[in-house]
Design a protein around this motif. Sequence first.
Motif, PDB file in Angstrom:
ATOM      1  N   THR A 144      -0.871   0.856   1.806  1.00  0.00           N
ATOM      2  CA  THR A 144      -0.694   0.318   0.459  1.00  0.00           C
ATOM      3  C   THR A 144      -1.423  -1.011   0.314  1.00  0.00           C
ATOM      4  OG1 THR A 144       1.446   1.414   0.200  1.00  0.00           O
ATOM      5  CG2 THR A 144       0.987  -0.465  -1.232  1.00  0.00           C
ATOM      6  N   LEU A 145      -1.282  -1.887   1.294  1.00  0.00           N
ATOM      7  CA  LEU A 145      -1.977  -3.174   1.227  1.00  0.00           C
ATOM      8  C   LEU A 145      -3.491  -2.991   1.223  1.00  0.00           C
ATOM      9  CD1 LEU A 145       0.311  -5.133   3.706  1.00  0.00           C
ATOM     10  CD2 LEU A 145      -0.002  -5.663   1.278  1.00  0.00           C
ATOM     11  N   LEU A 146      -3.987  -2.085   2.032  1.00  0.00           N
ATOM     12  CA  LEU A 146      -5.429  -1.830   2.079  1.00  0.00           C
ATOM     13  C   LEU A 146      -5.931  -1.194   0.798  1.00  0.00           C
ATOM     14  CD1 LEU A 146      -5.604  -0.563   5.754  1.00  0.00           C
ATOM     15  CD2 LEU A 146      -6.839  -2.549   4.851  1.00  0.00           C
ATOM     16  N   GLY A 147      -5.050  -0.469   0.105  1.00  0.00           N
ATOM     17  CA  GLY A 147      -5.445   0.182  -1.141  1.00  0.00           C
ATOM     18  C   GLY A 147      -5.350  -0.710  -2.359  1.00  0.00           C
ATOM     19  N   ALA A 148      -4.802  -1.913  -2.200  1.00  0.00           N
ATOM     20  CA  ALA A 148      -4.714  -2.835  -3.331  1.00  0.00           C
ATOM     21  C   ALA A 148      -6.109  -3.294  -3.731  1.00  0.00           C
ATOM     22  CB  ALA A 148      -3.853  -4.038  -2.956  1.00  0.00           C
ATOM     23  N   PRO A 149      -6.498  -3.128  -4.989  1.00  0.00           N
ATOM     24  CA  PRO A 149      -7.851  -3.525  -5.408  1.00  0.00           C
ATOM     25  C   PRO A 149      -8.069  -5.025  -5.254  1.00  0.00           C
ATOM     26  CG  PRO A 149      -6.808  -2.102  -7.054  1.00  0.00           C
ATOM     27  CD  PRO A 149      -5.732  -2.506  -6.082  1.00  0.00           C
ATOM     28  N   ASP A 150      -9.302  -5.417  -5.048  1.00  0.00           N
ATOM     29  CA  ASP A 150      -9.642  -6.840  -5.034  1.00  0.00           C
ATOM     30  C   ASP A 150      -9.193  -7.460  -6.360  1.00  0.00           C
ATOM     31  OD1 ASP A 150     -10.782  -6.833  -2.498  1.00  0.00           O
ATOM     32  OD2 ASP A 150     -12.730  -6.230  -3.265  1.00  0.00           O
ATOM     33  N   GLY A 151      -8.625  -8.635  -6.298  1.00  0.00           N
ATOM     34  CA  GLY A 151      -8.116  -9.288  -7.497  1.00  0.00           C
ATOM     35  C   GLY A 151      -6.659  -8.988  -7.784  1.00  0.00           C
ATOM     36  N   THR A 152      -6.008  -8.192  -6.940  1.00  0.00           N
ATOM     37  CA  THR A 152      -4.587  -7.906  -7.122  1.00  0.00           C
ATOM     38  C   THR A 152      -3.783  -9.200  -7.058  1.00  0.00           C
ATOM     39  OG1 THR A 152      -4.726  -5.670  -6.241  1.00  0.00           O
ATOM     40  CG2 THR A 152      -2.589  -6.753  -6.092  1.00  0.00           C
ATOM     41  N   GLU A 153      -2.836  -9.357  -7.997  1.00  0.00           N
ATOM     42  CA  GLU A 153      -2.028 -10.574  -8.083  1.00  0.00           C
ATOM     43  C   GLU A 153      -0.581 -10.375  -7.657  1.00  0.00           C
ATOM     44  OE1 GLU A 153      -3.918 -12.946 -11.803  1.00  0.00           O
ATOM     45  OE2 GLU A 153      -3.005 -10.992 -12.290  1.00  0.00           O
ATOM     46  N   ALA A 154      -0.143  -9.114  -7.559  1.00  0.00           N
ATOM     47  CA  ALA A 154       1.231  -8.828  -7.140  1.00  0.00           C
ATOM     48  C   ALA A 154       1.246  -7.473  -6.450  1.00  0.00           C
ATOM     49  CB  ALA A 154       2.186  -8.824  -8.331  1.00  0.00           C
ATOM     50  N   VAL A 155       2.042  -7.367  -5.396  1.00  0.00           N
ATOM     51  CA  VAL A 155       2.175  -6.112  -4.662  1.00  0.00           C
ATOM     52  C   VAL A 155       3.657  -5.825  -4.453  1.00  0.00           C
ATOM     53  CG1 VAL A 155       1.619  -4.843  -2.555  1.00  0.00           C
ATOM     54  CG2 VAL A 155      -0.009  -6.521  -3.454  1.00  0.00           C
ATOM     55  N   VAL A 156       4.049  -4.579  -4.722  1.00  0.00           N
ATOM     56  CA  VAL A 156       5.431  -4.156  -4.498  1.00  0.00           C
ATOM     57  C   VAL A 156       5.429  -3.127  -3.379  1.00  0.00           C
ATOM     58  CG1 VAL A 156       7.548  -3.306  -5.547  1.00  0.00           C
ATOM     59  CG2 VAL A 156       5.843  -4.472  -6.963  1.00  0.00           C
ATOM     60  N   LEU A 157       6.167  -3.422  -2.320  1.00  0.00           N
ATOM     61  CA  LEU A 157       6.163  -2.593  -1.122  1.00  0.00           C
ATOM     62  C   LEU A 157       7.549  -2.049  -0.841  1.00  0.00           C
ATOM     63  CD1 LEU A 157       4.048  -4.983   1.120  1.00  0.00           C
ATOM     64  CD2 LEU A 157       3.246  -2.851   0.108  1.00  0.00           C
ATOM     65  N   GLU A 158       7.674  -0.737  -0.805  1.00  0.00           N
ATOM     66  CA  GLU A 158       8.921  -0.125  -0.372  1.00  0.00           C
ATOM     67  C   GLU A 158       8.996  -0.183   1.145  1.00  0.00           C
ATOM     68  OE1 GLU A 158      11.053   4.258  -0.464  1.00  0.00           O
ATOM     69  OE2 GLU A 158       9.707   3.690  -2.098  1.00  0.00           O
ATOM     70  N   MET A 159      10.173  -0.508   1.660  1.00  0.00           N
ATOM     71  CA  MET A 159      10.359  -0.646   3.107  1.00  0.00           C
ATOM     72  C   MET A 159      11.519   0.233   3.565  1.00  0.00           C
ATOM     73  SD  MET A 159       9.836  -4.740   3.757  1.00  0.00           S
ATOM     74  CE  MET A 159       8.223  -5.513   3.528  1.00  0.00           C
ATOM     75  N   GLY A 160      11.207   1.229   4.365  1.00  0.00           N
ATOM     76  CA  GLY A 160      12.225   2.092   4.943  1.00  0.00           C
ATOM     77  C   GLY A 160      12.455   1.728   6.398  1.00  0.00           C
ATOM     78  N   ALA A 161      13.504   2.300   6.973  1.00  0.00           N
ATOM     79  CA  ALA A 161      13.825   1.998   8.372  1.00  0.00           C
ATOM     80  C   ALA A 161      14.472   3.200   9.022  1.00  0.00           C
ATOM     81  CB  ALA A 161      14.751   0.791   8.468  1.00  0.00           C
ATOM     82  N   ARG A 162      14.171   3.374  10.294  1.00  0.00           N
ATOM     83  CA  ARG A 162      14.807   4.422  11.092  1.00  0.00           C
ATOM     84  C   ARG A 162      15.732   3.810  12.134  1.00  0.00           C
ATOM     85  NH1 ARG A 162       9.568   5.098  10.950  1.00  0.00           N
ATOM     86  NH2 ARG A 162       9.280   4.569  13.166  1.00  0.00           N
ATOM     87  N   GLY A 163      15.828   2.485  12.134  1.00  0.00           N
ATOM     88  CA  GLY A 163      16.691   1.807  13.076  1.00  0.00           C
ATOM     89  C   GLY A 163      16.505   0.307  12.980  1.00  0.00           C
ATOM     90  N   VAL A 164      17.306  -0.414  13.729  1.00  0.00           N
ATOM     91  CA  VAL A 164      17.210  -1.871  13.745  1.00  0.00           C
ATOM     92  C   VAL A 164      15.840  -2.275  14.291  1.00  0.00           C
ATOM     93  CG1 VAL A 164      18.164  -3.964  14.792  1.00  0.00           C
ATOM     94  CG2 VAL A 164      19.703  -2.143  14.016  1.00  0.00           C
ATOM     95  N   GLY A 165      15.213  -3.255  13.639  1.00  0.00           N
ATOM     96  CA  GLY A 165      13.909  -3.755  14.050  1.00  0.00           C
ATOM     97  C   GLY A 165      12.748  -3.219  13.241  1.00  0.00           C
ATOM     98  N   HIS A 166      12.946  -2.117  12.508  1.00  0.00           N
ATOM     99  CA  HIS A 166      11.830  -1.535  11.765  1.00  0.00           C
ATOM    100  C   HIS A 166      11.447  -2.373  10.553  1.00  0.00           C
ATOM    101  CE1 HIS A 166      12.699   2.719  13.549  1.00  0.00           C
ATOM    102  NE2 HIS A 166      12.074   1.915  14.386  1.00  0.00           N
ATOM    103  N   ILE A 167      12.436  -2.862   9.801  1.00  0.00           N
ATOM    104  CA  ILE A 167      12.129  -3.726   8.660  1.00  0.00           C
ATOM    105  C   ILE A 167      11.471  -5.021   9.139  1.00  0.00           C
ATOM    106  CG2 ILE A 167      13.082  -5.021   6.730  1.00  0.00           C
ATOM    107  CD1 ILE A 167      13.227  -2.099   6.197  1.00  0.00           C
ATOM    108  N   GLU A 168      11.943  -5.529  10.255  1.00  0.00           N
ATOM    109  CA  GLU A 168      11.336  -6.741  10.824  1.00  0.00           C
ATOM    110  C   GLU A 168       9.852  -6.522  11.097  1.00  0.00           C
ATOM    111  OE1 GLU A 168      12.061  -9.878  14.538  1.00  0.00           O
ATOM    112  OE2 GLU A 168      13.038  -7.918  14.538  1.00  0.00           O
TER     113      GLU A 168
END
Length: 440
Positions: A144-168
């Motif tokens: 998602t970050l790599l797909g953000a066009p040049d000039g992007t001013e805001a990015v919204v990222l969904e974060m999933g987890a399969r266990g402790v430490g994944h969100i970190e």
Amino acid sequence: MHLLASQIAEATGGTLHGPDVGVDSAGIDSRTIGAGQLFVPIVAARDGHDFIASAVRAGASVYLTDRAPDPAVAATAVQVADTGLALADLGRAARSRVGDRVVGVTGSVGKTSTKDLLAGVLATTYRTAASEKSFNNELGLPLTLLGAPDGTEAVVLEMGARGVGHIELLCDIATPDVGIITRVEAVHLEMFGTLDDVATAKGELVESLPADGIAVLNADHAVVRDMRSRTSARVLTYGTADDADIRATDIVLDDQLRAGFTLHSPWGSTPISLQARGEHQVPNALAAAAAGCGLGVPLDELAGGLRNAALSGLRMEMSTTSAGVVVINDAYNANPTSMSAAFNSLARLDARRRFAVVGTMAELGADGAAAHRDIARQAVEQGITVIAVDELAYGATDVLHVPDVASAVDALGELGDGDAVLVKGSRVAALERVAQALAD
């Protein structure tokens, strides 16, 4: 985001082989790769290196590899030690080129809808990029970050987890400025273990925020509300509680189950109308509103963004067949919380008969059987006829069990004007096939 192959090599500590050409995004699936993309072969159940040649034929101009490049493949290669770790490094490099409006969204339920609603809000004011579908893991987030066009001013990222430490780990890549936590529920316990483990994992998002960041927490959910002690960031709460910073009153649903309410905030009050269906979308909209207000979106623009936001597919999609049957396709996923919300929406629909075709609620752990029985009992008490597809855990009382989708469609019998059918199950059940059959 435009990157030269030499920049990719520098970010990953890799070795460049071939011309220093550019890419504008990245992909890991050779079947969907396009012209001018970077192909990242991931080694998992299948080795992505086996598909480098086909990705290049599809248009990839650069590819990563953890082995010697194949001279027969006519594209630039960047040789790295580990392609998965290199993708994370590229995500960090892409993040460094985005401004101070990166938002992480996590929670047991509602994170994809919240992400979609917030993307609609921020897009009214900023050039915004957001996770596609549910690109929410260590592969999807850097893509998602790599797909953000040049000039992007805001990015919204969904974060999933399969266990402790994944969100970190995801926060280490994305370094979010704003973090939203929706709810903590007993889902995916087969992977997490306990509800406390789920809370620990989800709270890693607010722990990662800088002191000048914003933590957006659900005031109606005590486990989430109490996470204010786990962050040094500014806290904004949302919900229906009287002391919530961003609050909803006068909640109504129209005849299409679309929610409306009055939003109250430190920035003022305004009426809100959603295209998203179900009362359970109100807290998701409030979370998006809190983040939007915190990032400077004016209230009138925010209201328009919420109204026009489009949700990802298979989430409370409502259609009417030629015979007048209302079909609610909510087949993307299922857990007790989202299943209960869907039943509540169906019960509020003006209908002669109400049916729910349900599939398994996966990854609930040791309490899964009881959870299935409880949710079936709720549906029956609401006057809903339950048809369970290939899942006996819903119990025998007042539940019709069928082995497959075709049998479920047959069990519905002759439907007509005034009938309503909800279709819902975990992704593994693929119950959208029921909705498709009813539409044919």
